[in-house]
Design an enzyme around this catalytic site. Structure first.
Site, mmCIF file in Angstrom:
data_model
loop_
_atom_site.group_PDB
_atom_site.id
_atom_site.type_symbol
_atom_site.label_atom_id
_atom_site.label_comp_id
_atom_site.label_asym_id
_atom_site.label_seq_id
_atom_site.Cartn_x
_atom_site.Cartn_y
_atom_site.Cartn_z
ATOM 1 C CG ASN A 63 -5.467 -5.346 -11.183
ATOM 2 O OD1 ASN A 63 -6.514 -5.902 -10.845
ATOM 3 N ND2 ASN A 63 -5.103 -4.166 -10.707
ATOM 4 C CB VAL A 111 -7.030 -8.766 17.236
ATOM 5 C CG1 VAL A 111 -6.436 -8.205 18.506
ATOM 6 C CG2 VAL A 111 -7.236 -7.658 16.205
ATOM 7 C CG ASN A 141 -4.308 -7.407 9.951
ATOM 8 O OD1 ASN A 141 -4.836 -7.906 10.940
ATOM 9 N ND2 ASN A 141 -3.075 -7.703 9.582
ATOM 10 C CD GLU A 165 -2.872 -1.222 2.339
ATOM 11 O OE1 GLU A 165 -3.428 -0.154 2.668
ATOM 12 O OE2 GLU A 165 -3.050 -2.300 2.930
ATOM 13 C CB CYS A 186 3.349 -3.832 6.528
ATOM 14 S SG CYS A 186 4.586 -3.478 5.259
ATOM 15 C CG ASP A 206 1.766 -1.749 3.421
ATOM 16 O OD1 ASP A 206 1.339 -1.727 4.592
ATOM 17 O OD2 ASP A 206 1.199 -2.379 2.500
ATOM 18 C CG ASP A 209 -9.586 -7.966 -11.466
ATOM 19 O OD1 ASP A 209 -9.065 -8.938 -12.050
ATOM 20 O OD2 ASP A 209 -9.328 -6.784 -11.753
ATOM 21 C CD GLU A 237 16.139 3.842 -6.038
ATOM 22 O OE1 GLU A 237 16.507 3.436 -4.915
ATOM 23 O OE2 GLU A 237 16.944 4.093 -6.954
ATOM 24 C CG HIS A 290 17.682 -0.841 -3.740
ATOM 25 N ND1 HIS A 290 18.673 -1.792 -3.915
ATOM 26 C CD2 HIS A 290 17.932 0.133 -4.666
ATOM 27 C CE1 HIS A 290 19.488 -1.417 -4.878
ATOM 28 N NE2 HIS A 290 19.062 -0.256 -5.355
#
Length: 515
Positions: free
Chosen positions: A309, A371, A385, A103, A291, A187, A319, A237, A240
């Site tokens: 996708n 939880v 979550n 995210e 995450c 995230d 989807d 990036e 990495h």
């Protein structure tokens, strides 16, 4: 921006081809056919539907200066914690990874807003097109990058954005940890700037930084008007952050150079190398990044839906991927609509095309700081979550929960050094009173910035010291340090520093008032 106008696919009758296309206002994007990269875009002729198709090599070069990634780390951390504790062999290149979701929030700095003449719609459209290509690149790794927000610094920058890529990255990481994370859950965050970075630097990030509060960030220079080029830098990036280093000569992919080559390539690569696959797999085994496990809620996704996708987005009934790949009996892959009689087609609360009953567990608690979530009976989506409150005791009172994790020094030592590593004796932490290059709590921005010693009560919130008992080492005050990332080896936020106290902003504070 129109919905359902971003697509991935391939050219008919060519299984090796790829395509990333926007059909929002005419056709715009790129496709790879028989090893050649082509671009397509509408011609700027009034009342005309004509398009131009041309090879990448025919694009006028923007400048001849070689451009590079700002990440300098060349070695993966020790494999010992993986090999000894898990006994696993790294799977081969091309393996099927479990689905992951990143995210992403993109922050557009003031120089970018100015570059686009305050046309925020144009910036959004460009970001959507770049992200469409990024997701095409990450398909083989089974990773989907979901844009959950765009932040515009329209009036002024909220940090000091300078030509020093490392300094700006550190400042952005600190701002994310203290401000952005409190505004919206996500995230990973990217800062997009038009400022020229250290001459030839195109981007920089923290290796292994994904999911960490002040390190899951990247800085990207908006150096090119070509969407494909910018998407490649984003993908590089982000790689990495997922544990990938720069490729060496021994790394192979279908069409060299590969994504993680350290310098800009023409045309930009679209494949990860065998080394990147192995390093990403080791990263998952060693760091277990929580995450990126769960899909985002549909309402949180900020970019237009992409039918096909495999991600259930706002505006879609379902989807299941492309028509060629779809195995879902509930969903029509061509339209992303439910088949007759189906209540649902995606989601943890969908079973045999029917919504599960209220109270059915859809996501079990993973550990002390998680939880369980349960279906509502009204939606096929499992609720967001949620975690135990920050400060909840965990791991038999060894630590306190912090953003869904239970950070303790012992596990940090094991991750840095070896499975037999333990926390060093208290006397080692007294070195953090020195305010030296290695032992400190805080420092000024900049490589040569002044280091400040820890206060006596905060010594366990500065540099982490470990006892490494692995073969022939037996080092009593071992520390980890990186010149390119001085935060590496610092005690993580939320770590227990004393009974009833945790590290927040490099200070050992009362857990009851910390959050």
């Amino acid at each position: 921006v129109e919905d359902h106008c971003y697509y991935h696919g391939r050219v008919q009758n060519d299984a090796e081809s790829t395509a990333s296309i926007s059909a929002c206002n005419g056709l715009k994007g790129h496709f790879k056919l028989q090893g050649e990269t082509y671009f397509i875009e509408p011609l700027k002729i009034p009342n005309s539907e004509a398009h131009a198709v041309y090879k990448y090599e025919n694009i006028e070069k923007e400048d001849e200066a070689p451009k590079m990634c700002g990440v300098t780390q060349t070695n993966w951390e020790s494999d010992e914690p993986i090999k000894k504790t898990l006994g696993l062999i790294v799977p081969p290149h091309g393996q099927k990874f479990e689905k992951k979701f990143i995210e992403l929030i993109i922050v557009v700095d003031h120089s970018m807003v100015t570059k686009y003449n305050n046309d925020l719609t144009a910036v959004r459209t460009e970001i959507y097109e770049r992200l469409n290509t990024v997701n095409e690149i990450y398909l083989p790794l089974n990773i989907h990058v979901a844009l959950v927000g765009i932040v515009f610094w329209s009036n002024r920058d909220l940090i000091n954005v300078t030509s020093s890529a490392a300094d700006t990255l550190h400042s952005f990481g600190e701002w994310r940890g203290s401000d952005l994370l409190n505004q919206k859950r996500h995230d990973h965050a990217q800062l997009l700037t038009n400022v020229t970075l250290d001459g030839t630097t195109l981007g920089i990030t923290f290796v292994f930084g994904m999911c960490k509060s002040d390190r899951s960030v990247e800085l990207i220079r908006d150096y090119s008007n070509i969407t494909f080029n910018m998407a490649y830098i984003m993908a590089h990036e982000m790689g990495h952050s997922l544990g990938m280093l720069h490729d060496t000569k021994s790394c192979t992919c279908g069409d060299k150079p590969c994504i993680m080559f350290s310098k800009e390539s023409v045309p930009p690569p679209k494949e990860f190398s065998s080394c990147s696959y192995d390093q990403y797999n080791k990263y998952l085994l060693k760091y277990n990044p929580k995450c990126i496990v769960d899909p985002p809620l549909r309402k949180d996704i900020a970019s237009p839906a992409v039918c096909g996708n495999g991600v259930w987005e706002e505006g879609e009934e379902c989807d299941c991927g492309s028509p060629e790949d779809c195995e879902n009996p509930c969903c029509d892959a061509a339209t992303c609509k439910l088949k007759p009689g189906a209540e649902c087609g995606n989601g943890e609360c969908c079973d045999n095309c029917k919504i599960r009953k209220a109270g059915t567990e859809c996501r079990p608690a993973r550990d002390d700081c998680d939880v369980a979530e349960h279906c509502t009976g009204q939606s096929a989506e499992c609720p967001r979550n949620e975690f135990q409150r920050n400060g909840q005791p965990c791991l038999n009172n060894s630590g306190y929960c912090y953003n869904g994790d239970c950070p303790i020094m012992l596990n940090q030592c094991i991750a840095l050094f070896s499975p037999s590593a333990t926390v060093a004796q208290d006397s080692c932490f007294q070195r953090n009173l020195q305010g030296s290059y290695y032992g400190h709590c805080r420092k000024e921005i900049g490589h040569y910035g002044k280091r400040f010693p820890c206060a006596a009560q905060d010594v366990k919130c500065g540099r982490l010291y470990c006892l490494d008992n692995s073969f022939k080492k037996n080092m009593r005050c071992k520390k980890d340090f990186s010149y390119s990332d001085e935060n590496k080896g610092i005690v993580e936020p939320g770590t227990k520093c004393e009974d009833g106290k945790v590290c927040i902003n490099r200070k050992c504070v009362d857990v009851n008032t910390a959050y």
